[in-house]
Design a protein around this motif. Structure first.
Motif, PDB file in Angstrom:
ATOM      1  N   ILE A  10      -1.181 -11.611  -7.125  1.00 51.86           N
ATOM      2  CA  ILE A  10      -0.648 -11.945  -8.450  1.00 51.86           C
ATOM      3  C   ILE A  10      -0.797 -10.754  -9.395  1.00 51.86           C
ATOM      4  CG2 ILE A  10      -0.961 -13.408 -10.482  1.00 51.86           C
ATOM      5  CD1 ILE A  10       0.377 -14.867  -8.213  1.00 51.86           C
ATOM      6  N   THR A  11      -1.948 -10.065  -9.325  1.00 51.14           N
ATOM      7  CA  THR A  11      -2.187  -8.893 -10.169  1.00 51.14           C
ATOM      8  C   THR A  11      -1.166  -7.804  -9.888  1.00 51.14           C
ATOM      9  OG1 THR A  11      -4.569  -9.333 -10.309  1.00 51.14           O
ATOM     10  CG2 THR A  11      -3.847  -7.080 -10.747  1.00 51.14           C
ATOM     11  N   VAL A  12      -0.916  -7.531  -8.610  1.00 48.23           N
ATOM     12  CA  VAL A  12       0.064  -6.504  -8.241  1.00 48.23           C
ATOM     13  C   VAL A  12       1.447  -6.885  -8.756  1.00 48.23           C
ATOM     14  CG1 VAL A  12       1.227  -5.368  -6.307  1.00 48.23           C
ATOM     15  CG2 VAL A  12      -1.244  -5.742  -6.231  1.00 48.23           C
ATOM     16  N   ASP A  13       1.812  -8.155  -8.601  1.00 47.06           N
ATOM     17  CA  ASP A  13       3.116  -8.611  -9.079  1.00 47.06           C
ATOM     18  C   ASP A  13       3.260  -8.410 -10.584  1.00 47.06           C
ATOM     19  OD1 ASP A  13       3.896  -9.337  -6.559  1.00 47.06           O
ATOM     20  OD2 ASP A  13       3.428 -11.470  -6.798  1.00 47.06           O
ATOM     21  N   SER A  14       2.172  -8.650 -11.331  1.00 50.13           N
ATOM     22  CA  SER A  14       2.238  -8.507 -12.798  1.00 50.13           C
ATOM     23  C   SER A  14       2.422  -7.051 -13.197  1.00 50.13           C
ATOM     24  CB  SER A  14       0.986  -9.091 -13.451  1.00 50.13           C
ATOM     25  OG  SER A  14      -0.169  -8.345 -13.114  1.00 50.13           O
ATOM     26  N   VAL A  15       1.765  -6.128 -12.477  1.00 54.70           N
ATOM     27  CA  VAL A  15       1.926  -4.701 -12.777  1.00 54.70           C
ATOM     28  C   VAL A  15       3.344  -4.256 -12.411  1.00 54.70           C
ATOM     29  CG1 VAL A  15       1.119  -2.357 -12.288  1.00 54.70           C
ATOM     30  CG2 VAL A  15      -0.534  -4.212 -12.471  1.00 54.70           C
ATOM     31  N   LEU A  16       3.863  -4.752 -11.290  1.00 56.13           N
ATOM     32  CA  LEU A  16       5.233  -4.406 -10.902  1.00 56.13           C
ATOM     33  C   LEU A  16       6.226  -4.907 -11.950  1.00 56.13           C
ATOM     34  CD1 LEU A  16       5.165  -5.169  -7.053  1.00 56.13           C
ATOM     35  CD2 LEU A  16       5.217  -2.929  -8.154  1.00 56.13           C
ATOM     36  N   GLU A  17       5.967  -6.087 -12.493  1.00 58.38           N
ATOM     37  CA  GLU A  17       6.814  -6.602 -13.573  1.00 58.38           C
ATOM     38  C   GLU A  17       6.749  -5.680 -14.785  1.00 58.38           C
ATOM     39  OE1 GLU A  17       8.916  -9.019 -14.011  1.00 58.38           O
ATOM     40  OE2 GLU A  17       8.697 -10.222 -12.198  1.00 58.38           O
ATOM     41  N   GLU A  18       5.539  -5.199 -15.089  1.00 54.89           N
ATOM     42  CA  GLU A  18       5.353  -4.352 -16.266  1.00 54.89           C
ATOM     43  C   GLU A  18       6.114  -3.047 -16.171  1.00 54.89           C
ATOM     44  OE1 GLU A  18       1.726  -2.305 -18.877  1.00 54.89           O
ATOM     45  OE2 GLU A  18       1.277  -3.840 -17.393  1.00 54.89           O
ATOM     46  N   ILE A  19       6.236  -2.506 -14.960  1.00 57.52           N
ATOM     47  CA  ILE A  19       6.947  -1.228 -14.801  1.00 57.52           C
ATOM     48  C   ILE A  19       8.415  -1.443 -14.410  1.00 57.52           C
ATOM     49  CG2 ILE A  19       4.842   0.031 -14.232  1.00 57.52           C
ATOM     50  CD1 ILE A  19       5.662  -0.009 -11.305  1.00 57.52           C
ATOM     51  N   GLY A  20       8.846  -2.709 -14.438  1.00 57.04           N
ATOM     52  CA  GLY A  20      10.265  -2.993 -14.212  1.00 57.04           C
ATOM     53  C   GLY A  20      10.677  -3.098 -12.766  1.00 57.04           C
ATOM     54  N   CYS A  21       9.753  -3.476 -11.867  1.00 53.35           N
ATOM     55  CA  CYS A  21      10.070  -3.559 -10.441  1.00 53.35           C
ATOM     56  C   CYS A  21       9.880  -4.971  -9.889  1.00 53.35           C
ATOM     57  CB  CYS A  21       9.190  -2.594  -9.644  1.00 53.35           C
ATOM     58  SG  CYS A  21       9.477  -0.870 -10.019  1.00 53.35           S
ATOM     59  N   GLY A  22       9.886  -5.957 -10.758  1.00 54.40           N
ATOM     60  CA  GLY A  22       9.617  -7.319 -10.306  1.00 54.40           C
ATOM     61  C   GLY A  22      10.656  -7.881  -9.367  1.00 54.40           C
ATOM     62  N   ASP A  23      11.895  -7.375  -9.426  1.00 55.27           N
ATOM     63  CA  ASP A  23      12.967  -7.919  -8.594  1.00 55.27           C
ATOM     64  C   ASP A  23      13.349  -6.988  -7.445  1.00 55.27           C
ATOM     65  OD1 ASP A  23      13.993  -5.929 -10.157  1.00 55.27           O
ATOM     66  OD2 ASP A  23      15.789  -7.019 -10.797  1.00 55.27           O
ATOM     67  N   LYS A  24      12.512  -6.028  -7.117  1.00 58.03           N
ATOM     68  CA  LYS A  24      12.799  -5.110  -6.009  1.00 58.03           C
ATOM     69  C   LYS A  24      12.746  -5.840  -4.668  1.00 58.03           C
ATOM     70  CE  LYS A  24      13.064  -0.745  -7.583  1.00 58.03           C
ATOM     71  NZ  LYS A  24      14.132   0.192  -7.221  1.00 58.03           N
ATOM     72  N   ASP A  25      13.578  -5.409  -3.718  1.00 61.45           N
ATOM     73  CA  ASP A  25      13.466  -5.911  -2.348  1.00 61.45           C
ATOM     74  C   ASP A  25      12.092  -5.538  -1.820  1.00 61.45           C
ATOM     75  OD1 ASP A  25      16.003  -6.907  -2.390  1.00 61.45           O
ATOM     76  OD2 ASP A  25      16.913  -5.117  -1.489  1.00 61.45           O
ATOM     77  N   THR A  26      11.389  -6.531  -1.261  1.00 62.23           N
ATOM     78  CA  THR A  26       9.987  -6.325  -0.887  1.00 62.23           C
ATOM     79  C   THR A  26       9.679  -6.991   0.452  1.00 62.23           C
ATOM     80  OG1 THR A  26       9.354  -6.320  -3.226  1.00 62.23           O
ATOM     81  CG2 THR A  26       7.584  -6.638  -1.635  1.00 62.23           C
ATOM     82  N   ILE A  27       8.855  -6.314   1.241  1.00 65.38           N
ATOM     83  CA  ILE A  27       8.276  -6.899   2.456  1.00 65.38           C
ATOM     84  C   ILE A  27       6.791  -7.125   2.190  1.00 65.38           C
ATOM     85  CG2 ILE A  27       7.678  -6.483   4.876  1.00 65.38           C
ATOM     86  CD1 ILE A  27      10.215  -4.766   5.082  1.00 65.38           C
ATOM     87  N   ILE A  28       6.301  -8.307   2.492  1.00 65.63           N
ATOM     88  CA  ILE A  28       4.881  -8.622   2.326  1.00 65.63           C
ATOM     89  C   ILE A  28       4.161  -8.334   3.638  1.00 65.63           C
ATOM     90  CG2 ILE A  28       3.192 -10.388   1.701  1.00 65.63           C
ATOM     91  CD1 ILE A  28       5.112  -9.632  -0.552  1.00 65.63           C
ATOM     92  N   ALA A  29       3.263  -7.350   3.615  1.00 69.46           N
ATOM     93  CA  ALA A  29       2.506  -6.978   4.812  1.00 69.46           C
ATOM     94  C   ALA A  29       1.079  -7.484   4.677  1.00 69.46           C
ATOM     95  CB  ALA A  29       2.526  -5.460   5.008  1.00 69.46           C
ATOM     96  N   LEU A  30       0.753  -8.549   5.408  1.00 66.37           N
ATOM     97  CA  LEU A  30      -0.602  -9.111   5.389  1.00 66.37           C
ATOM     98  C   LEU A  30      -1.467  -8.262   6.313  1.00 66.37           C
ATOM     99  CD1 LEU A  30       0.344 -12.901   5.557  1.00 66.37           C
ATOM    100  CD2 LEU A  30      -0.291 -11.573   3.540  1.00 66.37           C
ATOM    101  N   ASN A  31      -2.241  -7.373   5.726  1.00 61.79           N
ATOM    102  CA  ASN A  31      -2.993  -6.367   6.480  1.00 61.79           C
ATOM    103  C   ASN A  31      -4.413  -6.853   6.806  1.00 61.79           C
ATOM    104  OD1 ASN A  31      -3.418  -3.847   7.681  1.00 61.79           O
ATOM    105  ND2 ASN A  31      -4.151  -2.931   5.788  1.00 61.79           N
ATOM    106  N   LYS A  32      -5.077  -6.102   7.675  1.00 57.50           N
ATOM    107  CA  LYS A  32      -6.478  -6.333   8.075  1.00 57.50           C
ATOM    108  C   LYS A  32      -6.650  -7.673   8.794  1.00 57.50           C
ATOM    109  CE  LYS A  32      -8.317  -3.496   4.283  1.00 57.50           C
ATOM    110  NZ  LYS A  32      -9.364  -3.332   3.251  1.00 57.50           N
ATOM    111  N   VAL A  33      -5.618  -8.095   9.557  1.00 55.92           N
ATOM    112  CA  VAL A  33      -5.754  -9.350  10.298  1.00 55.92           C
ATOM    113  C   VAL A  33      -6.788  -9.227  11.411  1.00 55.92           C
ATOM    114  CG1 VAL A  33      -3.418 -10.103   9.756  1.00 55.92           C
ATOM    115  CG2 VAL A  33      -3.822  -8.738  11.819  1.00 55.92           C
ATOM    116  N   ASP A  34      -7.146  -7.984  11.763  1.00 52.93           N
ATOM    117  CA  ASP A  34      -8.183  -7.788  12.769  1.00 52.93           C
ATOM    118  C   ASP A  34      -9.540  -8.293  12.291  1.00 52.93           C
ATOM    119  OD1 ASP A  34      -7.539  -5.385  11.081  1.00 52.93           O
ATOM    120  OD2 ASP A  34      -9.536  -4.771  11.778  1.00 52.93           O
ATOM    121  N   LYS A  35      -9.690  -8.418  10.969  1.00 49.42           N
ATOM    122  CA  LYS A  35     -10.935  -8.939  10.397  1.00 49.42           C
ATOM    123  C   LYS A  35     -10.929 -10.459  10.289  1.00 49.42           C
ATOM    124  CE  LYS A  35     -12.236  -4.967   7.523  1.00 49.42           C
ATOM    125  NZ  LYS A  35     -12.600  -4.543   6.130  1.00 49.42           N
TER     126      LYS A  35
END
Length: 596
Positions: free
Chosen positions: A469-494
């Motif tokens: 949510i924090t990352v999304d809010s910063v992206l909104e602030e810099i005008g990138c809220g509607d960019k095409d995005t892939i969500i990469a759920l990292n560190k699944v090895d943990k």
């Protein structure tokens, strides 16, 4: 010459202060009666602190005037296992003679012979602080408040000689380590993140204090009762720094330091400290310094006696505090200069971006919360997509907050032979200081002009949903809220956190989601396939019959496109291939089945 902030000070007062240089102090005295009377009277008249530095011969080295709660110190030649040979006497117009945390820090860091504070009031009192050695470490000792006459009759020479002998006897004297107590009014998760930020500064955390309240107290941020509790925790844990989990005002910092007697910093100062330590490129260093100057310029009155901030410790990395106090105008000029330099660098970046656009090179940016694994992912994707046996220098990666501050861009090749740029960006964090966002906007422009974002999320963290949510809010602030995005759920090895399902629900139907491990390479090839499919197509399918006299064209197709089928015929070579759209004009007259 009187140094410090002399703006608005009458010439008569400056002339009187100049006479201090002619006054000699007996070696055994902290200062002469004439000096104490003069600085007390003028400090009360101007409502500003006045500091006098005196050497062991009793000669005045420097006289400094500051704001109502701040002065600066001369730069001293500090030698190991030896005192500096300088004593400091200064005024506290607020009437409290007790040495502040910053006074004590100056005493320790600058190895002063002693430091004295005069609390102004109807009956002025003085406290004198000395250095000593406690269990192999430098420590500070202070007298009880005493009247001025008693203080001036105190034989400081014997005490200084004794303390210096202790320092010489020791095998090695180490300076006291900073140890922190954390305080906040948010959540325990937020304080835990603050602990990680402190860890990134190599600052041990001894205890945490949280208060449930709707809004911060104007005077102390927390309530007065909680301030007393923090003071008790400081004593129990022998800590010497308090870090608050929000941005404090200058008044709050000053009030808290006066009440607690230790150095007080806020979350923003801590983040700026990390940025100052981690910045490597010239651009990152300029950006951090700009953010520090903007932040501190509005809080000079709250930084207490600036003298100690010249010493060291958390909150001192970056522009010199003594310089900051001398003249606000110089700060504004420095801000202008830094902004101008950053504009030049931004101009170079724009030219590089235009060149990539001219060459139709598509741009992918890795974004995410700090320590989500962006740098590790960037290195891994570059390695598996690189044809070269020698891979360019890796981006620094580590399991710590803000390991990467410098934006790096590398070209990678996709399976369809498209060359795209992959950019690693600075990580985001909750309560990211506005000055930092402003300073790093030139860097974040790489995100703004990207064709695709890969939002890297630490799927093993129970705080992952809030971080997303924090990352999304910063992206909104810099005008990138509607960019095409892939969500990469990292560190699944943990292992996956229980909040992963909430994250899936958050982005379901909006963005594609993939589970990866940048560390062990899980699903990185499928991630590259997703990137290839998500980027706008820049290639077309063609069928051409290339005459044997035009074999250069055939070489071009093989080098810059993807050959699907190839057959030698009587008229020439038949080729079915995927080629860049920008190259279509080269093959138009040889087309067989047209382009698709």
């Amino acid at each position: 010459m009187i140094s410090g902030n002399i703006d608005g000070i009458r010439k008569r007062i400056l002339d009187e202060l100049e006479t201090i240089f002619e006054i000699r102090t007996p070696k055994y005295q902290i200062a002469s009666q004439e000096i104490t009377d003069l600085i007390s009277r003028l400090s009360g008249e101007t409502e500003r602190e006045i500091s006098v530095a005196i050497d062991r011969r009793g000669k005045v080295q420097e006289v400094t005037i500051g704001d109502s709660s701040s002065v600066s110190l001369p730069l001293l030649d500090v030698k190991e296992r030896k005192l500096s040979g300088t004593r400091i006497i200064h005024t506290h117009p607020n009437g409290n003679p007790r040495l502040s945390a910053l006074d004590v820090s100056a005493l320790l860091k600058m190895k002063l012979d002693c430091i004295a504070a005069i609390g102004l009031g109807e009956y002025p009192t003085m406290v004198i602080g000395f250095l000593t050695v406690d269990d192999g470490r430098l420590a500070a000792q202070a007298t009880q408040p005493m009247d001025i006459q008693s203080a001036l009759s105190f034989d400081i020479l014997d005490r200084i000689t004794f303390n210096e002998s202790l320092m010489k006897q020791g095998e090695s004297i180490s300076e006291p380590e900073e140890r922190a107590v954390l305080a906040g009014i948010d959540t325990e998760d937020s304080l835990e993140e603050l602990r990680e930020l402190a860890k990134a500064c190599n600052l041990p955390v001894a205890d945490m204090v949280i208060q449930n309240r709707e809004r911060p107290d104007n005077a102390f941020y927390v309530g007065s009762g909680k301030v007393r509790e923090i003071g008790e925790r400081l004593q129990l844990t022998r800590s010497n720094v308090v870090i608050f989990d929000d941005e404090l005002t200058g008044t709050q910092i000053r009030n808290l330091e006066e009440q607690l007697g230790v150095k007080v910093i806020d979350r923003t100062t801590l983040i700026l400290e990390i940025f100052a330590r981690r910045a490597r490129s010239r651009e990152a260093k300029l950006q951090v310094e700009l953010a520090q100057l903007k932040y501190r310029m509005n809080r000079l009155i709250g930084l207490g006696t600036v003298m100690s901030r010249t010493g060291g410790g958390i909150g001192t990395k970056g522009p010199g505090e003594t310089k900051l106090e001398i003249d606000r105008r110089r700060i504004r000029e420095k801000v202008t200069d830094l902004t101008r330099e950053l504009s030049k660098i931004t101009g170079v970046r724009e030219i590089q971006r235009e060149n990539r656009e001219t060459n139709e090179i598509q741009k992918v940016s890795l974004v995410g919360y700090t320590n989500a694994g962006k740098s590790t992912l960037r290195n891994a994707l570059y390695e598996i997509s690189s044809k070269d046996s020698v891979v360019k220098e890796k981006v620094f990666e580590a399991d710590m907050l803000f390991a990467t501050l410098d934006t790096t861009t590398r070209a990678i090749a996709l399976k369809d032979k498209r060359i795209v740029t992959l950019t690693d960006t600075v990580g985001f964090v909750r309560k990211l200081p506005h000055d930092i966002i402003e300073a790093f906007k030139s860097t974040l422009e790489e995100v703004v002009f990207s064709d695709l974002l890969v939002h890297v999320i630490d799927a093993s963290s129970d705080d992952a949903y809030k971080q997303a949510i924090t990352v999304d809010s910063v992206l909104e602030e810099i005008g990138c809220g509607d960019k095409d995005t892939i969500i990469a759920l990292n560190k699944v090895d943990k292992g996956l956190s229980y909040v992963v399902e909430d994250i899936r629900e958050l982005y379901e139907g909006k963005h594609k989601i993939i589970e990866i491990s940048a560390k062990n390479g899980k699903n990185l090839e499928p991630l590259l396939d997703m990137i290839m499919e998500a980027l706008p197509k820049t290639h077309s399918s063609i069928e051409v019959l290339v005459p044997y006299s035009e074999q250069k064209l055939l070489s071009s197709i093989r080098a810059r496109g993807i050959v699907i089928a190839e057959e030698y015929r009587e008229e020439g070579t038949y080729v079915k291939a995927e080629v860049p759209d920008r190259d279509l004009y080269m093959y138009e007259k040889f087309l067989v089945g047209g382009k698709k």
